[in-house]
Design an enzyme around this catalytic site. Structure first.
Site, PDB file in Angstrom:
ATOM      1  N   GLU A   7       0.820  -1.215   0.000  1.00 47.85           N
ATOM      2  CA  GLU A   7       0.000   0.000   0.000  1.00 47.85           C
ATOM      3  C   GLU A   7       0.854   1.265   0.000  1.00 47.85           C
ATOM      4  O   GLU A   7       0.425   2.301  -0.477  1.00 47.85           O
ATOM      5  CB  GLU A   7      -0.921   0.026   1.236  1.00 47.85           C
ATOM      6  CG  GLU A   7      -2.354  -0.304   0.883  1.00 47.85           C
ATOM      7  CD  GLU A   7      -3.337  -0.149   2.047  1.00 47.85           C
ATOM      8  OE1 GLU A   7      -4.406  -0.739   1.942  1.00 47.85           O
ATOM      9  OE2 GLU A   7      -3.040   0.533   3.049  1.00 47.85           O
ATOM     10  N   LYS A  29     -13.706   0.997  -3.794  1.00 45.29           N
ATOM     11  CA  LYS A  29     -14.835   1.323  -2.905  1.00 45.29           C
ATOM     12  C   LYS A  29     -15.906   2.064  -3.696  1.00 45.29           C
ATOM     13  O   LYS A  29     -17.088   1.759  -3.592  1.00 45.29           O
ATOM     14  CB  LYS A  29     -14.363   2.218  -1.753  1.00 45.29           C
ATOM     15  CG  LYS A  29     -13.474   1.525  -0.747  1.00 45.29           C
ATOM     16  CD  LYS A  29     -13.195   2.473   0.401  1.00 45.29           C
ATOM     17  CE  LYS A  29     -12.116   1.931   1.301  1.00 45.29           C
ATOM     18  NZ  LYS A  29     -11.634   2.919   2.257  1.00 45.29           N
TER      19      LYS A  29
HETATM   20  O1  PA5 Z   1      -3.362   1.313   5.967  1.00 39.83           O
HETATM   21  C1  PA5 Z   1      -4.438   1.840   5.784  1.00 39.83           C
HETATM   22  O2  PA5 Z   1      -4.618   3.057   5.983  1.00 39.83           O
HETATM   23  C2  PA5 Z   1      -5.648   1.037   5.336  1.00 39.83           C
HETATM   24  O3  PA5 Z   1      -5.318  -0.278   5.090  1.00 39.83           O
HETATM   25  C3  PA5 Z   1      -6.722   1.083   6.427  1.00 39.83           C
HETATM   26  O4  PA5 Z   1      -6.181   0.605   7.615  1.00 39.83           O
HETATM   27  C4  PA5 Z   1      -7.930   0.243   6.041  1.00 39.83           C
HETATM   28  O5  PA5 Z   1      -8.433   0.667   4.811  1.00 39.83           O
HETATM   29  C5  PA5 Z   1      -9.018   0.350   7.105  1.00 39.83           C
HETATM   30  O6  PA5 Z   1      -9.391   1.697   7.279  1.00 39.83           O
HETATM   31  P1  PA5 Z   1     -10.166   2.199   8.558  1.00 39.83           P
HETATM   32  O7  PA5 Z   1      -9.302   2.013   9.748  1.00 39.83           O
HETATM   33  O8  PA5 Z   1     -10.440   3.645   8.294  1.00 39.83           O
HETATM   34  O9  PA5 Z   1     -11.431   1.382   8.650  1.00 39.83           O
END
Ligand code: PA5
EC number: 5.3.1.9
Length: 425
Positions: free
Chosen positions: A277, A412
């Protein structure tokens, strides 16, 4: 301290990138680079107060008293850190009466949720729902089911068994928590999900599972101090980032992270999310993959040895293991294993490590080794901090912002459109 080894000419790699790395170092610690508003994790371990750790430990104690099972609801960075640490430190086989931490909301499977709810019926339950944004669909759906389950089962008492970890000021989950009066923990504004394992996001589930968050944080703090300086030869976090970058530029586009310790498999999942990511954007980035040895030597090992030459391998190995066994001598050597008699399984894995790296190197798979003393809370804390820091250097070397995830939003929007969420055409 992590001992890093590399199969190639590391000095040249460092010399070629010295100026770029120095600039990244300055930007990081002056909090000036792209995405610097999300650098809260950088000095978080040393900034953590004892009272905060006490508060987490006390809540964990309450949870362990009121429940047999804690269901942690979250996805991505809101569950992988806790899952990684808990799996790394837990025994492979537990007794039925051991306190359990289970996860939900990290996918949307009816079978999973239905079976989970049925499993909970003869156990006392607590829930920790975690979402920084407070609006992520998968955990929100899971929580809707779990909240209803808890209210039907416990009535008014449900509120004292539900713990919410979310933003301090905004999000749908915050509103629910306020309305119901749930105990709340904050995800700091300046720490993104995949860098949040040392905040309440990771610490509450880990402490509830019965592991020492004090040791975990002590390990992270040790890494924070050890890898702060711009000492290229001595700083394995910078060296790891530089080597990866050099390999990427040479056409090695996939990093296969390998371990001989199955308890580390979720650390590998956490690592994949962290690097995938953080780096995979703007058409760039090393694809992070993982293998578990020696299991995968009998499957993916063939490809790694002999398939397309775009892979490099990085190993996490430990000097000491907690529990080991020694192979015994038999009068009748029918299974032809007496040549191993007197040797431990750890010794076997050390030789396997040596043998695999030699064979894969001969097959043109560059090799990075990361060696740690022991698999325990302290060393896991150290390792996770090491990776977060290395990931920041890595992203910046690729000229991407390591702290955003614009690509995650695209899917999403598509799902919301298909499901007819209000506001999505
Ligand atoms: O690393 C990240 O920011 C993402 O993987 C989030 O942790 C994930 O999308 C979950 O998001 P949230 O904590 O807002 O539910």
């Amino acid at each position: 301290m992590i001992q890093l080894t590399y199969s190639g000419d590391e000095q040249q790699i460092l010399n070629e990138r010295k100026d770029a790395l120095q600039q990244i170092h300055a930007n990081l610690y002056d909090k000036k680079g792209e995405g610097s508003e999300f650098l809260g994790w950088l000095d978080w371990p040393s900034q953590l107060s004892e009272s905060f750790l006490n508060q987490i430990n006390e809540t964990a104690e309450t949870i362990r008293k009121q429940a047999d099972v804690l269901v942690v609801i979250g996805i991505g960075g809101s569950y992988l850190g806790a899952k990684a640490v808990i799996e790394a430190l837990s025994p492979h086989f537990s007794n039925n009466n051991d306190f359990e931490v289970l996860f939900a909301g990290h996918q949307v499977s009816g079978a999973y949720l239905k079976e989970l709810l049925a499993y909970l019926n003869d156990k006392e339950v607590a829930v920790n729902v975690i979402s920084k944004s407070g609006t992520t669909t998968e955990p929100a759906i899971a929580f809707r089911f779990l909240q209803q389950y808890m209210e039907e089962r416990y009535g008014d008492e449900a509120a004292s068994r539900i713990y919410v970890t979310t933003d301090e000021k905004k999000g749908a989950l915050l509103e629910v928590a306020k309305e119901k009066g749930y105990d709340r923990f904050v995800v700091p504004d300046d720490i993104g999900g995949r860098y949040s394992v040392f905040t309440a996001v990771g610490l509450l589930p880990i402490a509830s599972a019965g592991f020492s968050i004090d040791e975990l944080i002590a390990g992270a703090k040790e890494a924070e101090q050890a890898y702060k300086s711009f000492d290229l030869e001595q700083n394995p976090a910078i060296r790891y980032a530089a080597i990866r970058h050099a390999l990427y530029q040479e056409g090695y586009k996939t990093e296969v992270q390998a371990t001989f310790e199955p308890k580390m498999n979720y650390v590998q999942e956490w690592w994949k999310q962290l690097f995938g990511e953080s780096e995979g954007k703007q058409g760039k980035g090393i694809f992070p993959a993982s293998v578990s040895y020696t299991t995968d030597l009998h499957s993916l090992g063939q490809y790694i040895q002999d398939g397309e030459r775009t892979l490099f391998e990085s190993f996490i190995v430990f000097d000491e293991v907690d529990k080991d066994m020694t192979i015994v001598e038999k009068d009748n050597d029918a299974d032809q294993l007496n040549y191993l008699a007197g040797r431990s399984l750890q010794e076997f894995n050390e030789k396997a490590y040596q043998g695999v790296t030699e064979a894969h190197l001969a097959g043109d798979v560059p090799q990075i080794g990361l060696r740690m003393k022991k698999l325990d809370a302290h060393h896991i804390g150290h390792l996770l901090y090491f990776y977060m820091l290395a990931c920041a250097y890595s992203g910046y070397l690729l000229n991407v912002n390591p702290f955003d995830q614009p690509g995650v939003e695209d899917y999403k929007t598509k799902i919301f459109e298909l499901l007819g969420k209000p506001g999505y055409a």
